[in-house]
Design an enzyme around this catalytic site. Structure first.
Site, PDB file in Angstrom:
ATOM      1  N   HIS A  17      -9.731  -3.813  50.727  1.00 49.03           N
ATOM      2  CA  HIS A  17      -9.617  -2.055  51.628  1.00 49.03           C
ATOM      3  C   HIS A  17     -10.867  -1.745  51.031  1.00 49.03           C
ATOM      4  CE1 HIS A  17      -5.398  -3.637  52.609  1.00 49.03           C
ATOM      5  NE2 HIS A  17      -5.799  -3.624  53.881  1.00 49.03           N
ATOM      6  N   LYS A  41       7.074  -4.032  61.208  1.00 43.52           N
ATOM      7  CA  LYS A  41       6.521  -4.173  60.055  1.00 43.52           C
ATOM      8  C   LYS A  41       7.786  -3.463  59.710  1.00 43.52           C
ATOM      9  CE  LYS A  41       2.215  -6.566  60.033  1.00 43.52           C
ATOM     10  NZ  LYS A  41       1.101  -6.366  58.994  1.00 43.52           N
ATOM     11  N   ARG A  90     -11.290 -11.808  56.450  1.00 41.42           N
ATOM     12  CA  ARG A  90     -11.434 -12.676  55.961  1.00 41.42           C
ATOM     13  C   ARG A  90     -11.812 -14.194  55.776  1.00 41.42           C
ATOM     14  NH1 ARG A  90      -6.227  -9.963  54.170  1.00 41.42           N
ATOM     15  NH2 ARG A  90      -5.526 -10.285  56.087  1.00 41.42           N
ATOM     16  N   SER A 128      -2.686  -6.759  51.148  1.00 43.46           N
ATOM     17  CA  SER A 128      -1.506  -6.238  50.506  1.00 43.46           C
ATOM     18  C   SER A 128       0.013  -6.950  50.450  1.00 43.46           C
ATOM     19  CB  SER A 128      -0.964  -4.960  51.750  1.00 43.46           C
ATOM     20  OG  SER A 128      -2.032  -4.326  51.911  1.00 43.46           O
TER      21      SER A 128
HETATM   22  P1  ADP Z   1      -2.724  -4.463  59.729  1.00 46.54           P
HETATM   23  O1  ADP Z   1      -1.631  -4.984  59.193  1.00 46.54           O
HETATM   24  O2  ADP Z   1      -3.270  -3.755  61.091  1.00 46.54           O
HETATM   25  O3  ADP Z   1      -3.926  -6.322  59.726  1.00 46.54           O
HETATM   26  P2  ADP Z   1      -3.600  -4.276  56.788  1.00 46.54           P
HETATM   27  O4  ADP Z   1      -4.042  -2.659  56.291  1.00 46.54           O
HETATM   28  O5  ADP Z   1      -2.984  -5.618  56.467  1.00 46.54           O
HETATM   29  O6  ADP Z   1      -3.730  -3.736  58.748  1.00 46.54           O
HETATM   30  O7  ADP Z   1      -5.576  -4.886  57.071  1.00 46.54           O
HETATM   31  C1  ADP Z   1      -6.368  -3.485  57.829  1.00 46.54           C
HETATM   32  C2  ADP Z   1      -7.499  -4.400  57.540  1.00 46.54           C
HETATM   33  O8  ADP Z   1      -8.172  -4.627  56.897  1.00 46.54           O
HETATM   34  C3  ADP Z   1      -7.678  -5.321  58.440  1.00 46.54           C
HETATM   35  O9  ADP Z   1      -8.920  -6.014  59.731  1.00 46.54           O
HETATM   36  C4  ADP Z   1      -7.634  -6.883  57.839  1.00 46.54           C
HETATM   37  O10 ADP Z   1      -8.421  -7.953  57.727  1.00 46.54           O
HETATM   38  C5  ADP Z   1      -8.533  -5.449  55.939  1.00 46.54           C
HETATM   39  N1  ADP Z   1      -8.002  -6.246  55.539  1.00 46.54           N
HETATM   40  C6  ADP Z   1      -7.165  -6.726  54.697  1.00 46.54           C
HETATM   41  N2  ADP Z   1      -7.711  -7.060  53.620  1.00 46.54           N
HETATM   42  C7  ADP Z   1      -8.914  -7.182  53.424  1.00 46.54           C
HETATM   43  C8  ADP Z   1      -8.985  -7.957  52.405  1.00 46.54           C
HETATM   44  N3  ADP Z   1      -9.473  -8.669  51.086  1.00 46.54           N
HETATM   45  N4  ADP Z   1     -10.863  -8.206  52.548  1.00 46.54           N
HETATM   46  C9  ADP Z   1     -11.485  -7.847  53.765  1.00 46.54           C
HETATM   47  N5  ADP Z   1     -11.095  -7.260  54.999  1.00 46.54           N
HETATM   48  C10 ADP Z   1      -9.123  -7.032  54.189  1.00 46.54           C
END
Ligand code: ADP
Length: 160
Positions: A17, A41, A90, A128
């Protein structure tokens, strides 16, 4: 002024992130990280804890603001006067969900564009949930999350 919103659960924020945040903050005038409550969630960290952790991890970026929202992202974005949503991609597995989100948002807020940024190859496998799983079993997450998040996870699992 081009305002962008990067929404997500960030439970917790990872270096994947953070990489997106750093790159997006170099493109947009003002970047708002919006921590969503995400119906359905059950988060490990409270909204306030997630906001605090991101604030600490992004304090070196002056044009980044950290906030939270409840309800529809389309309403939040309108309220903030933002025209851009940033999301990270990703693997192909992210695509279906992101397409659905982007098209739904387009229906609810037609003037807002979703912009996708490819993950840094270093973090392609990083999420996460995998972090919580490793940390829950006492594994090493150094280099995968900011230092303050590593400490917060250690505290959380020690207590739990
Ligand atoms: P959500 O539950 O809304 O998907 P996340 O916190 O899991 O929220 O992710 C927020 C955004 O960040 C999403 O667009 C996700 O694809 C992106 N994201 C999560 N991990 C990574 C990573 N390792 N590299 C790039 N983007 C990421």
């Amino acid at each position: 002024m081009l305002i962008a919103v990067y929404p997500g659960s960030f439970d917790p924020v990872t270096n994947g992130h953070l990489d997106i945040i750093e790159r997006a903050s170099g493109i947009f005038k003002h970047l708002i990280i919006a921590v969503g409550k995400h119906a359905g969630k059950d988060p490990l960290f409270s909204t306030a804890e997630r906001v605090e952790m991101i604030k600490e991890a992004t304090k070196h970026l002056p044009n980044v603001e950290v906030d939270w929202f409840d309800g529809l992202l389309a309403d939040y974005v309108r309220e903030k006067g933002a025209k851009i949503i940033v999301r990270g991609l990703r693997a192909v597995s992210d695509f279906d969900y992101e397409l659905q989100m982007a098209l739904t948002l387009k229906k609810l807020a037609p003037t807002v564009e979703t912009v996708f940024m490819m993950t840094n190859s270093k973090y392609i496998y990083l999420s996460s949930s995998i972090i919580k799983e490793i940390a829950g079993y006492g594994g090493c997450i150094k280099g995968l999350v900011p230092d303050n998040v590593e400490a917060a996870l250690r505290r959380k699992f020690k207590r739990g």
